[in-house]
Design a protein around this motif. Sequence first.
Motif, PDB file in Angstrom:
ATOM      1  N   MET A  18       0.837  -1.203   0.000  1.00 47.47           N
ATOM      2  CA  MET A  18       0.000   0.000   0.000  1.00 47.47           C
ATOM      3  C   MET A  18       0.872   1.253   0.000  1.00 47.47           C
ATOM      4  O   MET A  18       0.638   2.211  -0.712  1.00 47.47           O
ATOM      5  CB  MET A  18      -0.911  -0.014   1.218  1.00 47.47           C
ATOM      6  N   GLN A  19       1.943   1.213   0.796  1.00 48.37           N
ATOM      7  CA  GLN A  19       2.834   2.350   0.891  1.00 48.37           C
ATOM      8  C   GLN A  19       3.517   2.633  -0.452  1.00 48.37           C
ATOM      9  O   GLN A  19       3.665   3.768  -0.864  1.00 48.37           O
ATOM     10  CB  GLN A  19       3.891   2.089   1.969  1.00 48.37           C
ATOM     11  N   LYS A  20       3.912   1.550  -1.178  1.00 44.45           N
ATOM     12  CA  LYS A  20       4.566   1.719  -2.478  1.00 44.45           C
ATOM     13  C   LYS A  20       3.618   2.371  -3.468  1.00 44.45           C
ATOM     14  O   LYS A  20       4.003   3.224  -4.249  1.00 44.45           O
ATOM     15  CB  LYS A  20       5.044   0.365  -3.006  1.00 44.45           C
ATOM     16  N   LYS A  21       2.370   1.953  -3.462  1.00 42.23           N
ATOM     17  CA  LYS A  21       1.385   2.526  -4.361  1.00 42.23           C
ATOM     18  C   LYS A  21       1.205   4.008  -4.088  1.00 42.23           C
ATOM     19  O   LYS A  21       1.160   4.833  -5.008  1.00 42.23           O
ATOM     20  CB  LYS A  21       0.060   1.786  -4.214  1.00 42.23           C
ATOM     21  N   GLU A  22       1.127   4.383  -2.833  1.00 43.61           N
ATOM     22  CA  GLU A  22       0.953   5.782  -2.487  1.00 43.61           C
ATOM     23  C   GLU A  22       2.175   6.595  -2.887  1.00 43.61           C
ATOM     24  O   GLU A  22       2.049   7.730  -3.349  1.00 43.61           O
ATOM     25  CB  GLU A  22       0.689   5.915  -0.985  1.00 43.61           C
ATOM     26  N   LEU A  23       3.364   6.026  -2.756  1.00 44.92           N
ATOM     27  CA  LEU A  23       4.590   6.718  -3.138  1.00 44.92           C
ATOM     28  C   LEU A  23       4.620   6.957  -4.649  1.00 44.92           C
ATOM     29  O   LEU A  23       4.976   8.031  -5.111  1.00 44.92           O
ATOM     30  CB  LEU A  23       5.804   5.896  -2.700  1.00 44.92           C
ATOM     31  N   PHE A  24       4.215   5.927  -5.404  1.00 43.63           N
ATOM     32  CA  PHE A  24       4.185   6.079  -6.865  1.00 43.63           C
ATOM     33  C   PHE A  24       3.181   7.151  -7.267  1.00 43.63           C
ATOM     34  O   PHE A  24       3.460   7.990  -8.127  1.00 43.63           O
ATOM     35  CB  PHE A  24       3.825   4.744  -7.523  1.00 43.63           C
ATOM     36  N   GLN A  25       1.999   7.124  -6.656  1.00 48.61           N
ATOM     37  CA  GLN A  25       0.981   8.116  -6.979  1.00 48.61           C
ATOM     38  C   GLN A  25       1.460   9.531  -6.657  1.00 48.61           C
ATOM     39  O   GLN A  25       1.125  10.486  -7.360  1.00 48.61           O
ATOM     40  CB  GLN A  25      -0.310   7.807  -6.230  1.00 48.61           C
TER      41      GLN A  25
END
Length: 301
Positions: free
Chosen positions: A1-8
Amino acid sequence: MQKKELFQEHLPELVKGITNSYHQDDPSISYFKKDLPNRDEIIEIIHLLRQLVFPGFFTQQRLSENSLDFYVGDLLMKLEAKLKKQIRLALLCGSDVSLEDAIAQAECICIKFFQTFPRLREYIASDVQAAFDGDPAAADKVEVIFCYPGTYAIMVYRFAHELRLLNVPYIPRIMSEYAHNITGIDINPGATIGKYFFIDHGTGVVIGETCEIKNNVTIYQGVTLGALSTKGGQMLKDVKRHPTLEENVVVYSGASILGGETIIGANSVVAGNAFITSSVPANTKVGVKAPELKFKNGTGR
């Protein structure tokens, strides 16, 4: 979840960086044209044309004398719709013609192309015969039609060459590069090739744009019919850069024949791995001195 938020979080800057790079490209390459020729559709056209050349071979539909006219008419209707659209798109992409002119030209080109089909079939049939006559491993001509990559590459070349003669942009090269991709045989659609042409095995064959190949020529895998130099780039456009092979020539594997002024005379044979940059008289056998072989025993001495 954290990786997705970082990419966004980084997404806007990533999008901006990529879209900005588009504006640095050559302005003649437009990404904003509404319609471009569709490569997948052009490949489908090749498959349908092959069915028209060899009725009954590449379809599940069973044919009879009574159904042949219907089969051909139905195929022509499908092909005309697909080909006309792709030619129209190619004309609009490759020149400044109006939509109305592109539609009219595409229709005329389709009619002229299909009018050549009896002659195209005659040439392709001679290529099938050449493959069967030239290869003792061929069980029959049915096997040649189904299986031989050289025959397939030549057939696609003949479609592409005819469309090029009709001044269709892009589509001939898309066709020939598709055949190149699946057979390893690179035949530029600008080359001029006579009847009864056989490419045996075929992998690695290169036939350049301004090549002239007369009737009853056989070449083997790894042969290059190329240019001496392309350093001149676009300044060499429309200059004859590739060789001429006269009638009844055989070129064995790995040979390179280069240059627009190079002519291999009729009834000549070029040995494998020969490197030729000047003309060869008719009725000549060009050989290569065999390299010295050395053998070592099992002890490495």
